[in-house]
Design a protein around this motif. Structure first.
Motif, short mmCIF file in Angstrom:
data_model
loop_
_atom_site.label_atom_id
_atom_site.label_comp_id
_atom_site.label_asym_id
_atom_site.label_seq_id
_atom_site.Cartn_x
_atom_site.Cartn_y
_atom_site.Cartn_z
N VAL A 1 15.76 23.10 -7.51
CA VAL A 1 14.66 22.19 -7.79
C VAL A 1 13.35 22.90 -7.48
CG1 VAL A 1 13.60 19.97 -7.20
CG2 VAL A 1 16.09 20.20 -7.20
N HIS A 2 12.38 22.70 -8.36
CA HIS A 2 11.03 23.19 -8.07
C HIS A 2 10.10 21.98 -8.00
CE1 HIS A 2 7.81 26.04 -7.66
NE2 HIS A 2 7.12 25.29 -8.49
N TYR A 3 9.45 21.84 -6.86
CA TYR A 3 8.47 20.76 -6.64
C TYR A 3 7.16 21.24 -7.24
CZ TYR A 3 5.32 17.77 -3.84
OH TYR A 3 4.36 16.90 -3.42
N GLU A 4 6.70 20.56 -8.28
CA GLU A 4 5.50 20.95 -9.01
C GLU A 4 4.21 20.49 -8.33
OE1 GLU A 4 5.77 22.97 -11.49
OE2 GLU A 4 7.85 22.74 -12.10
N GLY A 5 4.34 19.56 -7.36
CA GLY A 5 3.17 19.05 -6.65
C GLY A 5 2.99 17.56 -6.85
N SER A 6 1.96 17.04 -6.19
CA SER A 6 1.64 15.61 -6.26
C SER A 6 0.19 15.44 -6.68
CB SER A 6 1.85 14.94 -4.90
OG SER A 6 3.20 14.97 -4.54
N VAL A 7 -0.08 14.30 -7.31
CA VAL A 7 -1.44 14.02 -7.77
C VAL A 7 -1.60 12.52 -7.94
CG1 VAL A 7 -0.83 14.18 -10.23
CG2 VAL A 7 -3.18 14.71 -9.50
N LYS A 8 -2.83 12.05 -7.82
CA LYS A 8 -3.14 10.65 -8.12
C LYS A 8 -3.58 10.61 -9.58
CE LYS A 8 -4.43 8.10 -4.91
NZ LYS A 8 -4.50 6.94 -4.08
N ASP A 9 -2.93 9.75 -10.38
CA ASP A 9 -3.29 9.68 -11.80
C ASP A 9 -4.58 8.88 -11.98
OD1 ASP A 9 -2.65 6.92 -11.91
OD2 ASP A 9 -0.73 7.24 -12.90
N PRO A 10 -5.14 8.83 -13.20
CA PRO A 10 -6.41 8.13 -13.43
C PRO A 10 -6.37 6.63 -13.13
CG PRO A 10 -5.95 9.63 -15.24
CD PRO A 10 -4.72 9.59 -14.37
N TRP A 11 -5.17 6.05 -12.97
CA TRP A 11 -5.03 4.62 -12.70
C TRP A 11 -4.73 4.35 -11.23
CZ3 TRP A 11 -2.99 7.45 -16.64
CH2 TRP A 11 -3.59 7.24 -17.88
N GLY A 12 -4.81 5.38 -10.40
CA GLY A 12 -4.62 5.21 -8.96
C GLY A 12 -3.20 5.30 -8.47
N ASN A 13 -2.26 5.68 -9.34
CA ASN A 13 -0.86 5.82 -8.95
C ASN A 13 -0.60 7.22 -8.41
OD1 ASN A 13 0.02 3.22 -10.08
ND2 ASN A 13 -0.48 4.19 -12.04
N GLN A 14 0.19 7.30 -7.35
CA GLN A 14 0.57 8.60 -6.80
C GLN A 14 1.80 9.10 -7.55
OE1 GLN A 14 -1.36 10.06 -4.47
NE2 GLN A 14 -0.15 11.92 -4.66
N LYS A 15 1.74 10.32 -8.08
CA LYS A 15 2.83 10.91 -8.86
C LYS A 15 3.22 12.25 -8.23
CE LYS A 15 2.80 8.08 -12.56
NZ LYS A 15 2.76 8.45 -13.95
N ALA A 16 4.48 12.61 -8.42
CA ALA A 16 5.00 13.91 -7.98
C ALA A 16 5.90 14.44 -9.08
CB ALA A 16 5.78 13.77 -6.68
N GLY A 17 5.86 15.76 -9.31
CA GLY A 17 6.64 16.36 -10.38
C GLY A 17 7.71 17.30 -9.86
#
Length: 185
Positions: free
Chosen positions: A120-136
């Motif tokens: 598995v490669h963790y691509e990182g986390s980010v807050k999307d333009p709608w305020g949701n926390q995402k991780a890839g």
């Protein structure tokens, strides 16, 4: 102690695929169009994650209706008798600070369970333009389909077989952090 967080796959931005050699000269790629991935973790870098995956066998899609029907039938997955594939993690081990992990768990297909490992490669986390926390996450691995009773094959007159035993499994997952109900009130 950090609070336990729940993450689920954002299905609009995720995919689960498999790839197998056909006629010993090319590869066929297929997808599970209906699946669910859930992760529970208290670590920001997910190193303690517990992961559960399920896929609906009837959602297999390879771009060929006849092949899809064959895969869903008793020669392969037998969707009528075993409608779901599942995976439950036993360990998610961080290998380095570059985002590489090893995922270990139990994969069940056709009522047969075996231990498996994936990279598995963790691509990182980010807050999307709608305020949701995402991780890839990008997931890759290999399994031998015969270990799960997916035995159908035919010999070629020039040697070799129609379908390889080796199956490459991959997933591109965009995980969405779930907001606890008590914070919504």
């Amino acid at each position: 102690m950090a609070q336990q967080q729940k993450w689920v796959a954002d299905l609009a931005h995720s995919e689960v695929s498999f790839r197998v050699k056909h006629l010993m000269v090319s590869h066929v790629t297929g997808y599970f169009r209906k699946f669910h991935v859930e992760a529970h973790t208290s670590a920001e870098d997910f190193q303690d994650a517990r992961i559960v995956f399920t896929a609906q066998v009837d959602s297999i899609e390879t771009g060929n209706a006849d092949r899809d029907a064959h895969l869903k039938g008793p020669d392969f997955f037998d969707a009528a008798k075993y409608p779901e594939i599942s995976f439950v993690s036993t360990a998610f081990r961080k290998l380095n600070d570059e985002g590489d992990y090893e995922l270990h768990g139990e994969l069940t297909m056709k009522g047969i369970t075996h231990p498996v490992s994936f990279q598995v490669h963790y691509e990182g986390s980010v807050k999307d333009p709608w305020g949701n926390q995402k991780a890839g996450f990008s997931v890759q691995g290999r399994i031998n389909r015969k270990e799960w009773g997916l035995n159908w094959n035919a010999a070629l007159e020039t040697g070799g077989v129609v379908v390889s035993e080796d199956v490459r499994v991959a997933a591109e997952l965009q995980m969405l952090q779930q907001v606890p109900a008590e914070t919504l009130a």
